[in-house]
Motif scaffolding. Structure first.
Motif, PDB file in Angstrom:
ATOM      1  N   LEU A 116       0.820  -1.173   0.042  1.00 33.95           N
ATOM      2  CA  LEU A 116      -0.061   0.099   0.078  1.00 33.95           C
ATOM      3  C   LEU A 116       0.899   1.319  -0.019  1.00 33.95           C
ATOM      4  CD1 LEU A 116      -3.080   1.031   0.247  1.00 33.95           C
ATOM      5  CD2 LEU A 116      -2.949   0.883   2.613  1.00 33.95           C
ATOM      6  N   GLY A 117       1.983   1.354   0.616  1.00 25.48           N
ATOM      7  CA  GLY A 117       3.031   2.314   0.833  1.00 25.48           C
ATOM      8  C   GLY A 117       3.484   2.610  -0.298  1.00 25.48           C
ATOM      9  N   ALA A 118       4.056   1.520  -0.939  1.00 26.92           N
ATOM     10  CA  ALA A 118       4.694   1.545  -2.228  1.00 26.92           C
ATOM     11  C   ALA A 118       3.873   2.326  -3.507  1.00 26.92           C
ATOM     12  CB  ALA A 118       5.248   0.327  -2.693  1.00 26.92           C
ATOM     13  N   ASP A 119       2.623   1.714  -3.361  1.00 22.61           N
ATOM     14  CA  ASP A 119       1.485   2.357  -4.393  1.00 22.61           C
ATOM     15  C   ASP A 119       1.194   3.747  -4.259  1.00 22.61           C
ATOM     16  OD1 ASP A 119       1.432   0.082  -5.633  1.00 22.61           O
ATOM     17  OD2 ASP A 119      -0.637  -0.655  -4.586  1.00 22.61           O
ATOM     18  N   PHE A 120       1.197   4.047  -2.745  1.00 23.88           N
ATOM     19  CA  PHE A 120       0.961   5.662  -2.559  1.00 23.88           C
ATOM     20  C   PHE A 120       1.814   6.407  -2.641  1.00 23.88           C
ATOM     21  CE2 PHE A 120       1.516   8.971   0.248  1.00 23.88           C
ATOM     22  CZ  PHE A 120       0.000   9.647   0.091  1.00 23.88           C
ATOM     23  N   SER A 121       3.152   6.112  -2.565  1.00 24.76           N
ATOM     24  CA  SER A 121       4.224   6.861  -2.654  1.00 24.76           C
ATOM     25  C   SER A 121       4.628   7.141  -4.197  1.00 24.76           C
ATOM     26  CB  SER A 121       5.623   6.268  -2.192  1.00 24.76           C
ATOM     27  OG  SER A 121       6.783   7.219  -2.333  1.00 24.76           O
ATOM     28  N   ARG A 122       4.401   5.989  -5.166  1.00 26.75           N
ATOM     29  CA  ARG A 122       4.687   6.220  -6.432  1.00 26.75           C
ATOM     30  C   ARG A 122       3.674   7.033  -6.967  1.00 26.75           C
ATOM     31  NH1 ARG A 122       5.391   0.988  -6.977  1.00 26.75           N
ATOM     32  NH2 ARG A 122       3.320   0.579  -7.163  1.00 26.75           N
ATOM     33  N   ASP A 123       2.463   6.792  -6.654  1.00 28.35           N
ATOM     34  CA  ASP A 123       1.462   7.704  -7.157  1.00 28.35           C
ATOM     35  C   ASP A 123       1.678   9.230  -6.772  1.00 28.35           C
ATOM     36  OD1 ASP A 123      -1.172   8.191  -8.726  1.00 28.35           O
ATOM     37  OD2 ASP A 123      -1.931   9.063  -6.692  1.00 28.35           O
ATOM     38  N   PHE A 124       1.868   9.441  -5.513  1.00 29.08           N
ATOM     39  CA  PHE A 124       2.384  10.722  -4.833  1.00 29.08           C
ATOM     40  C   PHE A 124       3.138  11.533  -5.436  1.00 29.08           C
ATOM     41  CE2 PHE A 124       3.597  14.029  -1.852  1.00 29.08           C
ATOM     42  CZ  PHE A 124       2.369  14.567  -1.354  1.00 29.08           C
ATOM     43  N   ASN A 125       4.477  10.722  -5.478  1.00 30.91           N
ATOM     44  CA  ASN A 125       5.603  11.265  -5.929  1.00 30.91           C
ATOM     45  C   ASN A 125       5.430  11.797  -7.411  1.00 30.91           C
ATOM     46  OD1 ASN A 125       6.432  10.876  -3.609  1.00 30.91           O
ATOM     47  ND2 ASN A 125       8.116   9.340  -4.004  1.00 30.91           N
ATOM     48  N   ARG A 126       4.703  11.251  -8.181  1.00 30.32           N
ATOM     49  CA  ARG A 126       4.400  11.328  -9.674  1.00 30.32           C
ATOM     50  C   ARG A 126       3.710  12.481  -9.730  1.00 30.32           C
ATOM     51  NH1 ARG A 126       2.043   6.847 -10.936  1.00 30.32           N
ATOM     52  NH2 ARG A 126       0.283   7.594 -10.929  1.00 30.32           N
ATOM     53  N   ARG A 127       2.823  12.875  -9.046  1.00 33.54           N
ATOM     54  CA  ARG A 127       1.952  13.917  -9.216  1.00 33.54           C
ATOM     55  C   ARG A 127       2.509  15.152  -8.264  1.00 33.54           C
ATOM     56  NH1 ARG A 127      -2.274  13.534  -6.392  1.00 33.54           N
ATOM     57  NH2 ARG A 127      -2.221  11.654  -5.213  1.00 33.54           N
ATOM     58  N   THR A 128       3.416  14.847  -7.621  1.00 32.47           N
ATOM     59  CA  THR A 128       3.681  16.211  -6.699  1.00 32.47           C
ATOM     60  C   THR A 128       5.321  16.590  -7.019  1.00 32.47           C
ATOM     61  OG1 THR A 128       2.763  15.229  -4.975  1.00 32.47           O
ATOM     62  CG2 THR A 128       4.125  17.025  -4.506  1.00 32.47           C
ATOM     63  N   ALA A 129       5.608  17.825  -7.144  1.00 31.43           N
ATOM     64  CA  ALA A 129       6.994  18.319  -7.501  1.00 31.43           C
ATOM     65  C   ALA A 129       7.696  18.542  -6.217  1.00 31.43           C
ATOM     66  CB  ALA A 129       6.886  19.813  -8.213  1.00 31.43           C
ATOM     67  N   LEU A 130       8.429  17.281  -5.923  1.00 31.33           N
ATOM     68  CA  LEU A 130       8.973  17.321  -4.591  1.00 31.33           C
ATOM     69  C   LEU A 130      10.264  18.086  -4.536  1.00 31.33           C
ATOM     70  CD1 LEU A 130       8.618  13.382  -3.719  1.00 31.33           C
ATOM     71  CD2 LEU A 130       7.348  15.479  -2.643  1.00 31.33           C
ATOM     72  N   VAL A 131      10.895  18.466  -3.265  1.00 31.17           N
ATOM     73  CA  VAL A 131      12.161  19.132  -3.502  1.00 31.17           C
ATOM     74  C   VAL A 131      13.052  18.146  -3.915  1.00 31.17           C
ATOM     75  CG1 VAL A 131      13.775  20.331  -1.819  1.00 31.17           C
ATOM     76  CG2 VAL A 131      11.302  20.810  -2.014  1.00 31.17           C
ATOM     77  N   ARG A 132      13.914  18.274  -4.781  1.00 32.55           N
ATOM     78  CA  ARG A 132      15.215  17.594  -5.094  1.00 32.55           C
ATOM     79  C   ARG A 132      16.369  17.933  -4.856  1.00 32.55           C
ATOM     80  NH1 ARG A 132      12.171  13.040  -6.011  1.00 32.55           N
ATOM     81  NH2 ARG A 132      10.470  13.227  -7.419  1.00 32.55           N
ATOM     82  N   PRO A 154       1.629   4.825   4.460  1.00 36.38           N
ATOM     83  CA  PRO A 154       1.852   3.557   4.912  1.00 36.38           C
ATOM     84  C   PRO A 154       3.346   3.076   4.911  1.00 36.38           C
ATOM     85  CG  PRO A 154      -0.140   3.547   3.857  1.00 36.38           C
ATOM     86  CD  PRO A 154       0.296   5.143   3.388  1.00 36.38           C
ATOM     87  N   ALA A 155       3.888   2.480   5.681  1.00 39.78           N
ATOM     88  CA  ALA A 155       5.137   1.709   5.362  1.00 39.78           C
ATOM     89  C   ALA A 155       6.261   2.579   5.499  1.00 39.78           C
ATOM     90  CB  ALA A 155       5.105   0.888   4.208  1.00 39.78           C
ATOM     91  N   GLY A 156       6.110   3.738   6.308  1.00 40.09           N
ATOM     92  CA  GLY A 156       7.496   4.733   6.488  1.00 40.09           C
ATOM     93  C   GLY A 156       7.838   5.520   5.305  1.00 40.09           C
ATOM     94  N   TYR A 157       6.860   5.924   4.510  1.00 44.53           N
ATOM     95  CA  TYR A 157       7.064   7.152   3.424  1.00 44.53           C
ATOM     96  C   TYR A 157       6.562   8.416   4.319  1.00 44.53           C
ATOM     97  CZ  TYR A 157       7.409   3.385   0.023  1.00 44.53           C
ATOM     98  OH  TYR A 157       7.971   2.270  -0.800  1.00 44.53           O
ATOM     99  N   ILE A 158       7.558   9.054   4.693  1.00 43.98           N
ATOM    100  CA  ILE A 158       7.222  10.269   5.453  1.00 43.98           C
ATOM    101  C   ILE A 158       7.453  11.550   4.791  1.00 43.98           C
ATOM    102  CG2 ILE A 158       7.779  11.661   7.759  1.00 43.98           C
ATOM    103  CD1 ILE A 158       8.604   9.064   8.831  1.00 43.98           C
ATOM    104  N   TYR A 159       6.700  12.456   4.641  1.00 42.16           N
ATOM    105  CA  TYR A 159       6.641  13.689   3.852  1.00 42.16           C
ATOM    106  C   TYR A 159       6.418  15.153   4.929  1.00 42.16           C
ATOM    107  CZ  TYR A 159       5.497  10.743  -0.093  1.00 42.16           C
ATOM    108  OH  TYR A 159       5.758   9.625  -1.082  1.00 42.16           O
ATOM    109  N   ILE A 160       7.579  15.912   4.649  1.00 41.59           N
ATOM    110  CA  ILE A 160       7.422  17.214   5.460  1.00 41.59           C
ATOM    111  C   ILE A 160       7.348  18.396   4.471  1.00 41.59           C
ATOM    112  CG2 ILE A 160       8.894  18.335   7.083  1.00 41.59           C
ATOM    113  CD1 ILE A 160      10.038  14.791   6.425  1.00 41.59           C
ATOM    114  N   ASN A 161       6.515  19.046   4.823  1.00 37.06           N
ATOM    115  CA  ASN A 161       6.200  20.346   3.873  1.00 37.06           C
ATOM    116  C   ASN A 161       7.548  21.261   4.287  1.00 37.06           C
ATOM    117  OD1 ASN A 161       3.898  19.560   2.946  1.00 37.06           O
ATOM    118  ND2 ASN A 161       2.688  21.102   3.932  1.00 37.06           N
ATOM    119  N   THR A 162       8.012  22.109   3.220  1.00 32.90           N
ATOM    120  CA  THR A 162       9.010  23.086   3.340  1.00 32.90           C
ATOM    121  C   THR A 162       8.385  24.089   4.589  1.00 32.90           C
ATOM    122  OG1 THR A 162       7.957  24.311   1.652  1.00 32.90           O
ATOM    123  CG2 THR A 162       9.768  22.812   1.025  1.00 32.90           C
ATOM    124  N   GLY A 163       7.131  24.497   4.643  1.00 30.47           N
ATOM    125  CA  GLY A 163       6.622  25.239   5.625  1.00 30.47           C
ATOM    126  C   GLY A 163       6.974  24.834   7.001  1.00 30.47           C
TER     127      GLY A 163
END
Length: 267
Positions: free
Chosen positions: A30-46, A88-97
């Protein structure tokens, strides 16, 4: 048309399946599926400096968190809103704010330790199960109302069921937040971060929020309650340890990079 015995058995079986615990393997998937989808749709800080910095704090905390069934991954989301969340499964997201609002590394470590606590205590998996079971129970109620009293009764049951489900899930969320706060205090102390950073971050949010509570505290226990609870936990910790609040200006350098990037994005 009354319920038959078979219909009752089917509904009970569906509810039992929905309430079954989510296994570690299922949560990983579940975590891998969520992260793959979220990361594809979101311009993460690289920016490598930012991602290395955040991951280093997370790795230091995890060394003292005990055995974990998951591989944690820390991501930075370019959003000004003060927020962080654990998928799920340890994918943690922190906003720049959140990073920009932290006054020292112990405050940022406190937020991250809190999110690690959600994963380690299986709150994410449990909340998923409860949401699934609650939504299914709501749909069962709708079907039952439609069978016994027609479509209008089904619509009424759907509206009432939604309110009941929201209240139920919010109560669970508050309990999970308290446990994650307690986990964070202990973990920070073990990792050598000053756990008072978690308390001072809550105090900052409370002052800045005014009547509008920041997203990080929305639907959670009241900020004043969390501050009092974490203070009590900190008072019970052993004395004499050297605990880190600052990291020789490293946080400030990362904050400068984030502000510079945000300024370029607005041009």
């Amino acid at each position: 048309m009354p319920f038959t015995r078979a219909m009752r058995l089917i509904m009970c079986a569906l509810l039992a399946a929905a309430c079954a615990p989510l296994s570690v393997d299922q949560e990983r998937s579940l975590g891998a599926d969520f992260s793959r989808d979220f990361n594809r749709r979101t311009a993460l800080v690289r920016d490598p400096a930012v991602t290395r910095y955040v991951s280093a704090i997370g790795d230091r905390l995890l060394k003292h968190a005990g055995p974990q069934p998951f591989t944690y991954r820390f991501h930075v989301v370019p959003e000004a809103e003060i927020n962080a969340f654990a998928a799920p499964a340890g994918y943690i997201y922190i906003n720049t704010g959140t990073i920009l609002k932290a006054r020292n590394v112990s405050e940022l470590a406190g937020v991250m330790a809190h999110e690690i606590g959600h994963v380690a205590r299986r709150h994410v998996a449990n909340n998923f199960n409860r949401a699934l079971a609650t939504n299914l129970l709501r749909e069962v109620g709708v079907v039952a109302a439609e069978i016994t009293a027609g479509p209008e009764a089904g619509n009424a049951a759907r509206n009432l069921g939604g309110l009941a489900a929201m209240g139920y899930l919010n109560t669970f969320s508050r309990d999970a937040e308290r446990e994650a706060d307690a986990f964070a205090v202990r973990l920070m102390w073990k990792a050598g971060y000053d756990p008072r950073g978690l308390t001072t971050f809550f105090e900052t949010l409370k002052k800045k929020g005014g009547r509008s509570v920041p997203a990080f505290l929305a639907s959670h226990p009241a900020p004043s309650t969390r501050i009092a609870d974490t203070r009590r936990l900190i008072e019970g910790l052993p004395r004499g340890s050297r605990l880190e609040r600052h990291d020789d200006g490293m946080l400030q350098r990362i904050q400068g990079l984030l502000r510079e990037t945000a300024g370029k994005r607005r041009r």
